[in-house]
Design an enzyme around this catalytic site. Structure first.
Site, PDB file in Angstrom:
ATOM      1  CB  THR A 159      -0.851   0.111   1.282  1.00  0.00           C
ATOM      2  OG1 THR A 159       0.032   0.277   2.400  1.00  0.00           O
ATOM      3  CG2 THR A 159      -1.746  -1.089   1.481  1.00  0.00           C
ATOM      4  CG  ASP A 160       1.470   5.899  -1.127  1.00  0.00           C
ATOM      5  OD1 ASP A 160       2.423   5.929  -0.320  1.00  0.00           O
ATOM      6  OD2 ASP A 160       1.309   6.769  -2.000  1.00  0.00           O
ATOM      7  CD1 TRP A 161       5.153   5.022   5.004  1.00  0.00           C
ATOM      8  CD2 TRP A 161       4.987   3.893   3.075  1.00  0.00           C
ATOM      9  NE1 TRP A 161       6.198   4.116   4.934  1.00  0.00           N
ATOM     10  CE2 TRP A 161       6.119   3.418   3.773  1.00  0.00           C
ATOM     11  CE3 TRP A 161       4.684   3.314   1.851  1.00  0.00           C
ATOM     12  CZ2 TRP A 161       6.936   2.408   3.280  1.00  0.00           C
ATOM     13  CZ3 TRP A 161       5.499   2.309   1.348  1.00  0.00           C
ATOM     14  CH2 TRP A 161       6.602   1.869   2.063  1.00  0.00           C
ATOM     15  N   GLY A 176      -2.236   4.169   3.215  1.00  0.00           N
ATOM     16  CA  GLY A 176      -3.275   4.118   2.182  1.00  0.00           C
ATOM     17  C   GLY A 176      -4.238   2.957   2.303  1.00  0.00           C
TER      18      GLY A 176
END
Ligand code: BGC
Length: 811
Positions: A228-230, A232
């Site tokens: 995941t993006d941080w 996210g």
């Protein structure tokens, strides 16, 4: 499953523990089974390994590393080999810093010039972006570590990036927004891929089965890990079901527990988790940094590579009367703050702590050129300063040529925020006008990572666009000024005459909830060429100090060959571009699309035969009826250009089709068939989408929930929440007024646009979801009930932590 024997030895808790980070940058280890922790670091144009305090916004310093030119810059080189070399050097530095996963390259499409992160992305064209990205990945991974392609997908704006729902039709999704990822995945074979923060047609990309399973895994055959993006991750279980292996950063075990509970209750099957664990183990075991790998890298050598990269990427945009290269003995006045304090990279998570920084003043001291002095000329942050302007004019008066360094400062191009306009700050333009009055021999050097308006172009004789050329950029530009290097970069994006001309002008950055990609496939030159709109600099444009002639085109079913001659008297490199356009009117299309390119090195007077083969993407289009890539039986215009607007050779080729039925009723799509798709009506867009456009405004009558943003506190039921909103708005306003734009930006990106869910996802367990429930009660008008909920949950957490601490002490 490759690691089945190992997986069978793992407890359910151990398996779940691998599904999220141990802390901000590392993954969980399981010592008893020899499973090591991985270190992930940004990316993409240098390594940002943070030694102390961790953050994802580029706030705290990182260990020194080479700052290579940003992707927007290197894309202008159109040199895939160079991309691979940069990747190799990045990989070597990452390995020397014990980084297992390098969070880059970023390959989102440049839908709109205002996107704050355009400097980190390659192009408005998916073919060029995909080829460059695949090269970076191959280079990075040649050191045994993993590249992490990001942000999958349709993350084309920073405004409300964690909550915006992107509404895009399937064909544009496939042809424009996913093609670069497709090429990167299939030709680069990255071991990891990062999902984006946003939603796509109603569901978070990280949970979106259509793009994560049907397309990425099943169609493209992606075997790697999804990160995941941080912060996210929205719904951990939905993410897991869509194939997400790794949630970052840590949630202190909170979401691992969710996975365990779901398996114990039978909500999800353990085999699904095992498959994710298997892929995680493959990543862990194939990206181990060998104990003997060098801890140091050759700083000077890497700096030289950064300079080479910049030399190939700088674009010469104007050269009236051959003012460049500068002749020996010419008296130069160097003006502009950016000459002394170069702008060489963007802001946010990609920020690199460089090993060396060059500026043009140092370069000139060692060159044959004669500088008669330097004046900053303007305030970098945009304020007018008459004294500085006058001093610059006085210096310019004494010079033969004025070298004017202009650009955008650090606060303009940043992650988490979009620009408000594409103009250069007014104080710099005022300076230019004033200088022009005293000396019209002006060569401007631009420093910025994305498109700007240049209505003042007639006031300058030379224009060099350095983009964000990295730590060695000044030397590269210096060598182009002297002619030691013949410029060979060409623009990887179009420069419109003004912002209003851009195809997404009416639909960027969207409304509160969503952004509608009404222009569909018409992005960048695809729109300008089809709608016949004049631009300042077309896609693929760039000048050289020599000239090239194109001749003898031969087109076959396999590809094209032609001859290219350097007709000048110095060596050079020409970027040749293959465009293909379908002549049938059956399916709406851009008049031409880039389908191949090469950078060809030629000695003075040399002729070479160039071959550009066709591939599986040359003639295809995505048919929404058959839900497949198809080829239309038709005549195709095959053109070879020096830019998208400068076609030198052309021929027609008939291609057999796949026989698919035409997907559209033409009468329903007049704007798309005319190509004038910059302001399509709702009815027409809905027909293209195939469903009703969702409501785009916040529903102010509902209580605020996990996915509502802090900005929505402005209409919260709770007075305290409304107070907090006004306080944030005031602080932001105050910071702007007092000239602290970077800090003001931080408030916007890290607080204002953050969804409530992010408070739990980004605090590493300090605030958990039950506490967030309490916070939301307070926000929604039940202050004391919410407060007591928060306090109760906090004390429950503290006692669990104490108990765990005691348990760990007892042998
Ligand atoms: C960015 C990513 C980055 C991550 C870690 C996020 O805010 O969108 O590109 O890799 O932070 O720093």
């Amino acid at each position: 499953m490759k690691y089945i024997t190992l997986i069978e030895q793992m407890t359910l808790e151990e398996k779940a523990s691998l599904m999220s980070g141990k802390d901000f940058w590392t993954t969980q280890s399981i010592e008893r089974l020899g499973i090591r922790s991985l270190y992930l670091a940004d990316g993409p144009h240098g390594i940002r390994r943070q030694a102390a305090a961790a953050d994802h916004l580029g706030l705290n310093a990182s260990i020194q590393a080479t700052c290579y030119p940003t992707a927007a810059t290197v894309a202008n080189s159109w040199n895939v080999e160079l991309g691979e070399r940069i990747g190799e050097y990045l990989g070597a530095e990452a390995a020397s810093q014990q980084v297992n996963v390098l969070l880059g390259p970023g390959i989102n499409m440049k839908r709109n010039p205002l996107c704050g992160r355009n400097f980190e992305y390659f192009s408005e064209d998916p073919y060029l972006a995909g080829k460059m990205a695949a090269a970076y990945i191959r280079g990075i991974q040649s050191h045994g570590i993993s590249a992490c392609v990001k942000h999958f997908a349709v993350n084309n704006q920073e405004e409300r990036r964690m909550s915006i729902d992107t509404i895009v039709d399937e064909r544009a999704l496939r042809e424009i927004y996913l093609t670069a990822f497709e090429i990167a995945v299939q030709e680069g074979e990255p071991k990891t891929l990062m999902s984006s923060y946003n939603l796509l047609n109603g569901s978070y990309t990280n949970e979106n089965i259509h793009i994560m399973k049907d397309i990425l895994r099943d169609e493209w055959g992606y075997k790697g890990v999804l990160v995941t993006d941080w912060g996210g991750s929205n719904d951990r279980l939905a993410g897991l079901l869509a194939g997400n292996e790794l949630e970052m950063p840590t949630t202190a075990g909170e979401t691992n527990a969710e996975i365990i509970r779901a398996i114990q209750s039978g909500e999800i099957v353990e085999e699904g988790l095992d498959e994710c664990v298997d892929r995680m183990l493959e990543l862990i075991f194939t990206t181990e940094i060998t104990a003997g790998s060098p801890r140091e890298f050759a700083v000077e050598k890497h700096h030289k590579v950064a300079q080479w990269a910049a030399e190939e990427s700088v674009v010469l945009l104007k050269n009236e009367g051959n003012i460049l290269p500068l002749r020996k003995g010419v008296k130069l006045a160097v003006i502009g703050d950016f000459a002394k304090n170069p702008r060489y990279q963007g802001a946010g998570s990609s920020i690199v702590n460089p090993t060396i920084i060059n500026n043009i003043l140092d370069y000139l001291d060692q060159s044959d050129l004669t500088s008669i002095g330097y004046e900053p000329g303007f305030e970098r942050q945009g304020k007018n300063n008459k004294k500085k302007l006058n001093r610059a004019c006085a210096l310019a008066q004494k010079a033969d040529v004025v070298l004017l360094y202009m650009g955008l400062d650090e606060a303009y191009e940043t992650e988490g925020l979009d620009r408000r306009s594409i103009e250069i700050p007014g104080n710099q333009i005022n300076l230019l006008h004033a200088l022009y009055k005293v000396n019209s021999n002006i060569v401007a050097v631009l420093a910025c990572g994305s498109v700007v308006e240049i209505p003042w172009i007639h006031k300058i004789k030379g224009l060099i666009h350095g983009y964000l050329p990295g730590q060695a950029g000044a030397g590269a530009i210096g060598r182009i000024l002297t002619g030691e290097v013949n410029p060979s970069g060409k623009l990887a994006e179009t420069y419109p005459l003004c912002y209003e001309d851009t195809p997404s002008y009416h639909h960027f950055p969207g409304k509160e909830v969503s952004v509608e990609y009404r222009e569909s496939i018409y992005m960048g030159y695809r729109y300008y060429d089809t709608a016949i709109k004049n631009v300042l600099f077309p896609f693929g444009y760039g000048l050289s100090y020599t000239q090239y002639e194109y001749s003898n085109l031969e087109v076959s079913s396999k590809g094209v060959t032609f001859e290219l001659t350097n007709t000048g008297d110095i060596p050079g490199m020409e970027i040749v571009q293959l465009y293909v356009g379908c002549k049938s009117q059956e399916i709406f299309r851009a008049v031409k699309e880039l389908k191949g390119f090469a950078k060809v090195r030629l000695a003075a007077g040399e002729t070479r035969k160039v071959t550009l083969p066709f591939d599986d993407k040359t003639f295809r289009y995505f048919n929404v009826k058959t839900n497949k890539w198809e080829i239309e039986a038709a005549d195709y215009e095959i053109s070879i250009g020096a830019s998208s607007a400068d076609i030198r050779l052309a021929d027609t080729l008939f291609v057999e089709g796949t026989g698919a039925p035409p997907p559209y009723d033409k009468d329903m799509l007049p704007a798309y068939y005319s190509g004038k798709a910059n302001n399509v009506s709702s009815t027409e867009f809905e027909y293209l989408l195939g469903y009703k456009i969702p409501v785009s405004k916040w529903d102010r009558s509902q209580p605020l929930g996990y996915n509502d943003t802090i900005a929505q506190c402005q209409y919260a039921k709770g007075r305290s929440a409304r107070f907090v909103y006004h306080l944030i708005a005031f602080v932001h306003w105050f910071l702007i007024k007092t000239g602290k734009r970077s800090t003001a930006n931080l408030i916007m990106m890290s607080i204002y646009h953050m969804p409530f869910r992010g408070v739990a996802r980004m605090t590493g367990g300090i605030v958990n979801m039950p506490m967030l429930d309490g916070i939301l009660m307070m926000v929604n008008g039940h202050f004391f009930r919410g407060l007591s909920h928060v306090l109760k949950e906090k004390s429950r957490m503290v006692s669990i932590a104490q108990k765990n601490h005691i348990d760990r002490k007892i042998p």
